[in-house]
Scaffold this motif. Structure first.
Motif, PDB file in Angstrom:
ATOM      1  N   ALA A 147      -1.104   9.753 -15.464  1.00 23.03           N
ATOM      2  CA  ALA A 147      -2.105   8.835 -14.521  1.00 23.03           C
ATOM      3  C   ALA A 147      -1.311   7.493 -13.926  1.00 23.03           C
ATOM      4  N   SER A 148      -1.668   7.499 -12.538  1.00 23.61           N
ATOM      5  CA  SER A 148      -1.006   6.232 -11.828  1.00 23.61           C
ATOM      6  C   SER A 148      -1.215   4.797 -12.667  1.00 23.61           C
ATOM      7  N   ASP A 149      -2.389   4.872 -13.335  1.00 21.59           N
ATOM      8  CA  ASP A 149      -2.850   3.637 -13.775  1.00 21.59           C
ATOM      9  C   ASP A 149      -2.102   3.169 -15.017  1.00 21.59           C
ATOM     10  N   ARG A 157       0.873  -1.256   0.152  1.00 22.10           N
ATOM     11  CA  ARG A 157      -0.093  -0.264  -0.038  1.00 22.10           C
ATOM     12  C   ARG A 157       0.685   1.027  -0.095  1.00 22.10           C
ATOM     13  N   ASN A 210       1.625   6.760  -6.725  1.00 24.44           N
ATOM     14  CA  ASN A 210       0.640   7.709  -7.252  1.00 24.44           C
ATOM     15  C   ASN A 210       1.390   9.029  -7.318  1.00 24.44           C
ATOM     16  N   ASN A 211       2.146   9.355  -6.230  1.00 24.13           N
ATOM     17  CA  ASN A 211       2.887  10.595  -5.964  1.00 24.13           C
ATOM     18  C   ASN A 211       3.938  10.868  -7.184  1.00 24.13           C
ATOM     19  N   ALA A 270       3.774   9.705 -10.021  1.00 25.91           N
ATOM     20  CA  ALA A 270       3.003   9.773 -11.334  1.00 25.91           C
ATOM     21  C   ALA A 270       2.556  11.139 -11.374  1.00 25.91           C
ATOM     22  N   ASP A 271       2.080  11.673 -10.303  1.00 25.61           N
ATOM     23  CA  ASP A 271       1.357  13.132 -10.371  1.00 25.61           C
ATOM     24  C   ASP A 271       2.542  13.874 -10.763  1.00 25.61           C
ATOM     25  N   LEU A 295       2.459   1.539  -3.455  1.00 25.57           N
ATOM     26  CA  LEU A 295       1.422   2.139  -4.383  1.00 25.57           C
ATOM     27  C   LEU A 295       1.064   3.692  -4.243  1.00 25.57           C
ATOM     28  N   GLN A 296       1.176   4.185  -2.900  1.00 21.40           N
ATOM     29  CA  GLN A 296       0.874   5.529  -2.639  1.00 21.40           C
ATOM     30  C   GLN A 296       2.316   6.373  -3.358  1.00 21.40           C
ATOM     31  N   ARG A 297       3.346   5.831  -2.990  1.00 25.99           N
ATOM     32  CA  ARG A 297       4.452   6.507  -3.735  1.00 25.99           C
ATOM     33  C   ARG A 297       4.564   6.466  -5.258  1.00 25.99           C
ATOM     34  N   GLU A 308      10.893   5.793  -7.856  1.00 25.75           N
ATOM     35  CA  GLU A 308      10.077   7.040  -7.974  1.00 25.75           C
ATOM     36  C   GLU A 308      10.987   8.106  -8.958  1.00 25.75           C
TER      37      GLU A 308
END
Length: 202
Positions: A32-34, A16, A23-24, A26-27, A19-21, A174
């Protein structure tokens, strides 16, 4: 059903966090993280630990050794796991898997063109790097692979979005995402330090 062990619970929590890292990162890259695949590299780890990460919602798992992959895949693991083989292959073990090896960046266009035009049983879909020969990665490594993709896509008339970049591992994923990676390979950050009880060969 047996309760999850502390290691299994820790792996699900670590997933988890990863996946949050992702997402960050990707931003920060404006994507998009997907569009970024996380492959949980489970080499040397037992099936119950893989199952715990699966139960946390993950489906992409990677192995570095043919022996481990062919042993783990049938062991009460769900059929919808997408297995990724990410190691080097000895010639006598190529048959059950697709062949794969590294090339110098200057040869990438020639190789991609050859695969696309002459290898009817292969599908060219992208590039992968682990960085320098000592496994260290730098922005220059990632930039080099991104440049290879641009050159190949131009030569083959492909859209860059159709060509994957697999770069980035636990220590640098990252940065790799920020530089265009579409596929990151995360092992110890999810599963913990690896144990090598016996020598495994490819």
């Amino acid at each position: 059903m047996a309760a999850a062990s502390p290691a299994e619970c820790a792996a699900a929590a670590a997933l988890r966090s990863v996946l949050q890292r992702v997402n960050n990162a990707a931003d920060l890259s404006g994507r998009a993280s997907d569009r970024i695949r996380v492959v949980a590299v489970s080499k040397t780890k037992p099936v119950p630990l893989i199952r715990q990460v699966y139960d946390a919602g993950h489906r992409h798992f990677g192995e570095n050794y043919v022996q481990e992959l062919v042993e783990k895949a049938p062991q009460k693991l769900p059929d919808d796991i997408a297995w990724h083989f990410i190691g080097n292959l000895q010639s006598n073990k190529v048959k059950p898997l697709l062949t794969k090896s590294g090339v110098e960046p200057a040869s990438c266009v020639e190789l991609a063109r050859h695969v696309s035009l002459n290898c009817l049983n292969l599908e060219f879909c992208g590039f992968m790097t682990i960085g320098m020969p000592d496994y260290t990665s730098t922005p220059d490594n990632f930039k080099t692979l991104a440049n290879c993709r641009s050159e190949v896509c131009m030569a083959l008339g492909m859209a860059e979005e159709q060509c994957e970049l697999s770069m980035g591992m636990s220590g640098d994923f990252e940065m790799a995402i920020e530089m265009g990676s579409t596929n990151v390979r995360i092992g110890s950050t999810i599963f913990g330090a690896r144990d090598y009880p016996k020598k495994l060969s490819n």
